[in-house]
Design an enzyme around this catalytic site. Structure first.
Site, mmCIF file in Angstrom:
data_model
loop_
_atom_site.group_PDB
_atom_site.id
_atom_site.type_symbol
_atom_site.label_atom_id
_atom_site.label_comp_id
_atom_site.label_asym_id
_atom_site.label_seq_id
_atom_site.Cartn_x
_atom_site.Cartn_y
_atom_site.Cartn_z
ATOM 1 N N ASN A 118 0.870 -1.179 0.000
ATOM 2 C CA ASN A 118 0.000 0.000 0.000
ATOM 3 C C ASN A 118 0.904 1.225 0.000
ATOM 4 O O ASN A 118 1.515 1.539 1.016
ATOM 5 C CB ASN A 118 -0.886 -0.042 1.255
ATOM 6 C CG ASN A 118 -1.711 1.219 1.427
ATOM 7 O OD1 ASN A 118 -1.771 2.057 0.534
ATOM 8 N ND2 ASN A 118 -2.335 1.355 2.598
ATOM 9 N N GLY A 132 2.359 2.077 10.774
ATOM 10 C CA GLY A 132 3.331 3.161 10.662
ATOM 11 C C GLY A 132 4.053 3.491 11.956
ATOM 12 O O GLY A 132 4.702 4.521 12.079
ATOM 13 N N GLU A 152 -5.608 -4.992 10.473
ATOM 14 C CA GLU A 152 -4.536 -4.029 10.725
ATOM 15 C C GLU A 152 -4.808 -3.274 12.024
ATOM 16 O O GLU A 152 -5.585 -2.300 12.031
ATOM 17 C CB GLU A 152 -4.458 -3.011 9.589
ATOM 18 C CG GLU A 152 -4.147 -3.617 8.240
ATOM 19 C CD GLU A 152 -3.563 -2.569 7.294
ATOM 20 O OE1 GLU A 152 -2.406 -2.749 6.896
ATOM 21 O OE2 GLU A 152 -4.230 -1.569 7.001
ATOM 22 N N GLU A 178 -6.884 4.725 7.716
ATOM 23 C CA GLU A 178 -6.652 6.150 7.429
ATOM 24 C C GLU A 178 -7.847 6.760 6.709
ATOM 25 O O GLU A 178 -8.170 7.934 6.897
ATOM 26 C CB GLU A 178 -5.356 6.306 6.610
ATOM 27 C CG GLU A 178 -4.121 6.080 7.487
ATOM 28 C CD GLU A 178 -2.911 5.507 6.750
ATOM 29 O OE1 GLU A 178 -2.881 5.538 5.510
ATOM 30 O OE2 GLU A 178 -1.997 5.010 7.441
ATOM 31 N N LYS A 196 0.121 4.308 -0.352
ATOM 32 C CA LYS A 196 -0.496 5.514 0.225
ATOM 33 C C LYS A 196 -0.244 6.730 -0.679
ATOM 34 O O LYS A 196 -0.236 6.586 -1.890
ATOM 35 C CB LYS A 196 0.001 5.714 1.661
ATOM 36 C CG LYS A 196 -0.176 4.433 2.493
ATOM 37 C CD LYS A 196 0.013 4.625 3.964
ATOM 38 C CE LYS A 196 -0.181 3.279 4.671
ATOM 39 N NZ LYS A 196 -0.089 3.359 6.120
ATOM 40 N N HIS A 210 -9.539 1.321 4.605
ATOM 41 C CA HIS A 210 -8.291 1.446 5.359
ATOM 42 C C HIS A 210 -8.517 2.383 6.547
ATOM 43 O O HIS A 210 -9.283 3.345 6.447
ATOM 44 C CB HIS A 210 -7.182 1.984 4.445
ATOM 45 C CG HIS A 210 -5.825 1.932 5.080
ATOM 46 N ND1 HIS A 210 -5.416 2.881 5.993
ATOM 47 C CD2 HIS A 210 -4.823 1.042 4.976
ATOM 48 C CE1 HIS A 210 -4.191 2.560 6.406
ATOM 49 N NE2 HIS A 210 -3.805 1.456 5.810
ATOM 50 N N SER A 249 3.268 -2.334 10.280
ATOM 51 C CA SER A 249 4.711 -2.405 10.481
ATOM 52 C C SER A 249 5.327 -3.758 10.113
ATOM 53 O O SER A 249 6.265 -4.222 10.757
ATOM 54 C CB SER A 249 5.084 -2.021 11.922
ATOM 55 O OG SER A 249 4.697 -0.678 12.187
#
Ligand code: PGA
Length: 246
Positions: A9, A170, A164, A96, A11, A94, A209
């Site tokens: 991904n 991250g 996730e 985010e 991003k 996702h 991660s």
């Protein structure tokens, strides 16, 4: 046996030219013979990524899409548009997107439905926050996310779910192998309650991660069928990550 998936991904990173260059650099070195390798560039670079991987075993995914077929939705793209750009997969919901762009289980559900109609493979993301994990709410949260999104739908074995945990994305802080396994198993059991035996064929990925060092032991867990990788998929390290079993 479920075929493993490694999905990158990217991003909001890499211009079209950079995507093309990066893919050209890694294509000869990644081994795609036994797993599905997917990269998900930003919308404007999809065509370039597709152009670069055409004829190889690397597949392209988008990071989002709208659930309507067309209309007055400024700034959005449809399933057909991402297909036209070369996508076979699409990341949906996702964390985010949920956090910054008000995605809900309801929009996730509509998008998964649309992905099916458009013959795209949905990679539906779910995950708990640190607060939810620490207060023992993880399984409840995941159960709700899965049920709210998928219960109204007919899904089949092509569905991909990515677990996730938000606290691992991250942050450099990966879930332990056992935590990730236990949670992915719970997700599979939840899918089993909803859809029966097909849950044994649905691929459940871990994300948060993942890197070249921790990937191998995560992938050895019986209910983890792959990884959704952010940061480590942007660098040459992605080669080692994809080739974790070589
Ligand atoms: P990360 O991102 O690998 O950088 O933690 C994962 C993701 O957001 O899918």
């Amino acid at each position: 046996m479920r075929k493993k998936v490694i999905a990158g991904n990217w991003k909001m990173n890499k211009l079209a030219g950079e995507c093309g260059e990066f893919l050209s650099e890694i294509l000869n070195d990644i081994d795609t013979s036994e797993k599905d390798v997917i990269v998900c560039p930003t919308f404007t670079a999809l065509w370039k990524a597709y152009d670069t991987v055409k004829g190889t075993n690397v597949h392209i995914g988008a990071q989002n899409m709208h659930y309507e077929d067309k209309g007055a939705y400024t700034g959005e793209v449809t399933a057909e548009m991402i297909r036209e750009a070369g996508c076979e997969y699409v990341i949906i919901g996702h964390s985010e997107r949920r956090k910054y762009f008000a995605e809900t289980d309801e929009t996730v559900s509509l998008k998964v439905k649309k992905a099916y109609e458009a013959d795209l493979v949905p990679i539906m993301c779910i995950g708990e926050s640190l607060e939810e994990r620490e207060s023992g709410e993880t399984f409840n949260v995941l159960k709700m996310q899965v049920e709210n999104a998928l219960k109204p739908l007919q899904i089949d074995e092509k569905m991909i779910v990515a677990y996730e945990p938000l606290w691992a994305i991250g942050t450099g802080k990966t879930a332990t192998d056992e935590q990730a396994q236990e949670t992915c198993k719970f997700v599979r059991d939840t899918l089993n309650d909803l859809f029966g035996d097909v849950s044994e064929k649905i691929r459940i990925l871990y994300g948060g991660s993942v890197n070249e060092k921790n990937v191998k032991s995560l992938m050895a867990m019986s209910d983890i069928d792959g990884a959704l990788v952010g940061g480590a998929s942007l660098k040459a390290e992605f080669i080692k990550l994809v080739n974790y079993d070589k």
